[in-house]
Design an enzyme around this catalytic site. Sequence first.
Site, PDB file in Angstrom:
ATOM      1  N   SER A  95       0.895  -1.235  -0.013  1.00 57.73           N
ATOM      2  CA  SER A  95      -0.029  -0.041   0.110  1.00 57.73           C
ATOM      3  C   SER A  95       0.808   1.423   0.119  1.00 57.73           C
ATOM      4  CB  SER A  95      -1.028   0.086   1.292  1.00 57.73           C
ATOM      5  OG  SER A  95      -1.762   1.018   1.001  1.00 57.73           O
ATOM      6  N   ASP A 217      -9.624  -4.422  -6.014  1.00 56.84           N
ATOM      7  CA  ASP A 217      -9.025  -3.607  -4.923  1.00 56.84           C
ATOM      8  C   ASP A 217      -9.518  -2.139  -5.011  1.00 56.84           C
ATOM      9  OD1 ASP A 217      -7.155  -2.013  -3.336  1.00 56.84           O
ATOM     10  OD2 ASP A 217      -5.427  -2.918  -3.995  1.00 56.84           O
ATOM     11  N   HIS A 245      -7.596  -5.462  -0.684  1.00 57.88           N
ATOM     12  CA  HIS A 245      -6.278  -4.400  -0.711  1.00 57.88           C
ATOM     13  C   HIS A 245      -5.179  -5.274  -0.040  1.00 57.88           C
ATOM     14  CE1 HIS A 245      -3.851  -0.989  -1.424  1.00 57.88           C
ATOM     15  NE2 HIS A 245      -3.937  -0.622   0.238  1.00 57.88           N
TER      16      HIS A 245
END
Lengths: 269, 366
Positions: A95, A217, A245
């Site tokens: 991320s 996602d 995610h």
Amino acid sequence: MDILARNNVTVRGPEGAQPMVFAHGFGCDQSMWRHVAPGFADRYRVVTFDFVGGGGSDPAAYDADKYASLDGYRQDVLDVVRALDLRDVVLVGHSVAAMVGAMATIAEPDRFASLVMVGPSARYIDDEGYVGGFAREDIDELLESLASNYLGWSAAMAPAIVGNPDRPELGHELTEAFCRMDPDVARRFAEATFLSDNREDLPRVPVPTLVLQCREDVIAPMEVGEYVAEQVPDSTFVALEATGHCPQLSSPELTSDAIGAWLEGRVAA
Amino acid sequence: MLRVNATFLRWTARPLEAVVGRRLVDLLTPGGRIFHETHYAPMLRMQGSVHEIAVDLRCGDGSRLSVLLNATLTRDEHGAEREVLVAVFDATERRRYEQQLLRAHDEARAAEARAMTLARTLQQTLVPPVPPRVRGLTLAATYRPSGDGSQVGGDFYDVFPTGPDEQVVVLGDVSGKGVDAAVVTSLVRNTVRALAVLHHRPSSLLAELNDIVGFHETDRFCTVVILRMRREPDGAWRVVVAAGGHPPPLLLRPGSAPVEVDVNGPLVGILSDQEYTETELRLAPGEVLVLYTDGVTEARREGELFGEERLRATVGRLGAADVPGLVDGLRDEVVTYQDGVTHDDIAIVAVSAAPDDEPGPDLETG
């Protein structure tokens, strides 16, 4: 300052092996890597850590100004790598830490061998000619949501997490701090993350890079991952058959296999 | 979503077919989706359950419903994820209340910040912004509020001219802290300025100040030390000292230990018709007078006072040569003695006759 204590650094795997550093994203801490990182410890020197402000990091080390931008988090990565004097590092970031990792490789290219970006986004907010997936108002709403959710957390969540008889395998020390963050810290991290724009960094990433993209996602949609892969000069794009995610949690084997295969050269760039 | 009940459909104003087959995250607002992915989903996977996650559901009619989610992840006998059981609670009222709480919390913080600014601003009016520069006089001063500076302290000092080569130096401590102490501090500071015109003698100035503070409606009192200084042709200063309930100044002459100036009088503002005495001394170039408040001597470390003896030793060690260094050094020593956490404010003023050859700035103080 003792960086290893400050960032709650954990080191596993054979001494002298190639180092593999895992960086967690916004929301939780190094326990996000618990199903993936250990699998590499037979052949890599595996390093996991918490960014300052999260997990088991030293709360006294938190500096609101420093961590108001991703630069502060990049510094954490570099501090850990320097403290252990690591070279030839495989850096795995999830991320926002994928982008923080990119910034770290740009800052000190000599220390890094390759970069794995899991669910990266160079910019979350839509811009002219660019789809990030969110509007500015959405981010404000997230900040509100954080405030609302953290309201009862500091006191209420700890016992709920620790006293979890269904999953006794959860380490006490992990669960106690898991996903817990001072509300102000969380807010600042969210702002630094979701208001960032790292599009100009991407072409400067100096190492071979794997972009791991999940299907469905909602934070970093397919086109966002594709954009990252297009912009990073020496990159490989792999779409995982995983949803959400956090593939390292939802599909840890797929995630590990994809990273392992790329590192061992089984995927053509 | 595999199955939902009728209540969920009614709350979300959606038909069954618009819900089943979609993901829960699809029904969330964008901000909620981020929270879902960064917090809810990871926690659910790692802990097997989450409690009281606050999100908004997007309803079929375009409205939003604030809810709390409790969720449990069930697994089959091999540990593979089977399904997630989610209990949804309507949290409209609760969210509204929370938002009020958050707003109140934010407002309280803002108010605190304003109060802090106010205290600092007010405090700044009670001491000169920078130590005044006076011809023929080396002057250094420091003021440090107690604790985090959120309260206005009662210490003050002032330096002002009463004529060519004539200065008044005053330093004092009003009892208590906060706004009403600040009112008295301001009164005392301004009254001393006014009285200095009428009263040449510091002792008679203090006597009248005593009555004025005593008549004031607050029950605050204060301690004051006052110097009336006149510059002599040879560069020395003739100093008349009076004090009311205040620690006497220290006189430091090069080559000898600091000594207390022998002067004292009753507290200012308690009993009316008090008499004050005064002492006269000559401050030759290189000699220093140090005025201080009890924040210095009454600083504590594990119950032990900083005390007068330690004060004299510190002043003696720091020496008369560097007046600003003396003031700052003494302050730092007192702050360090308390491990950086001061419980009373500290004011220190030091004056020294500047050597003849020193080209003093020719501005008057205001």
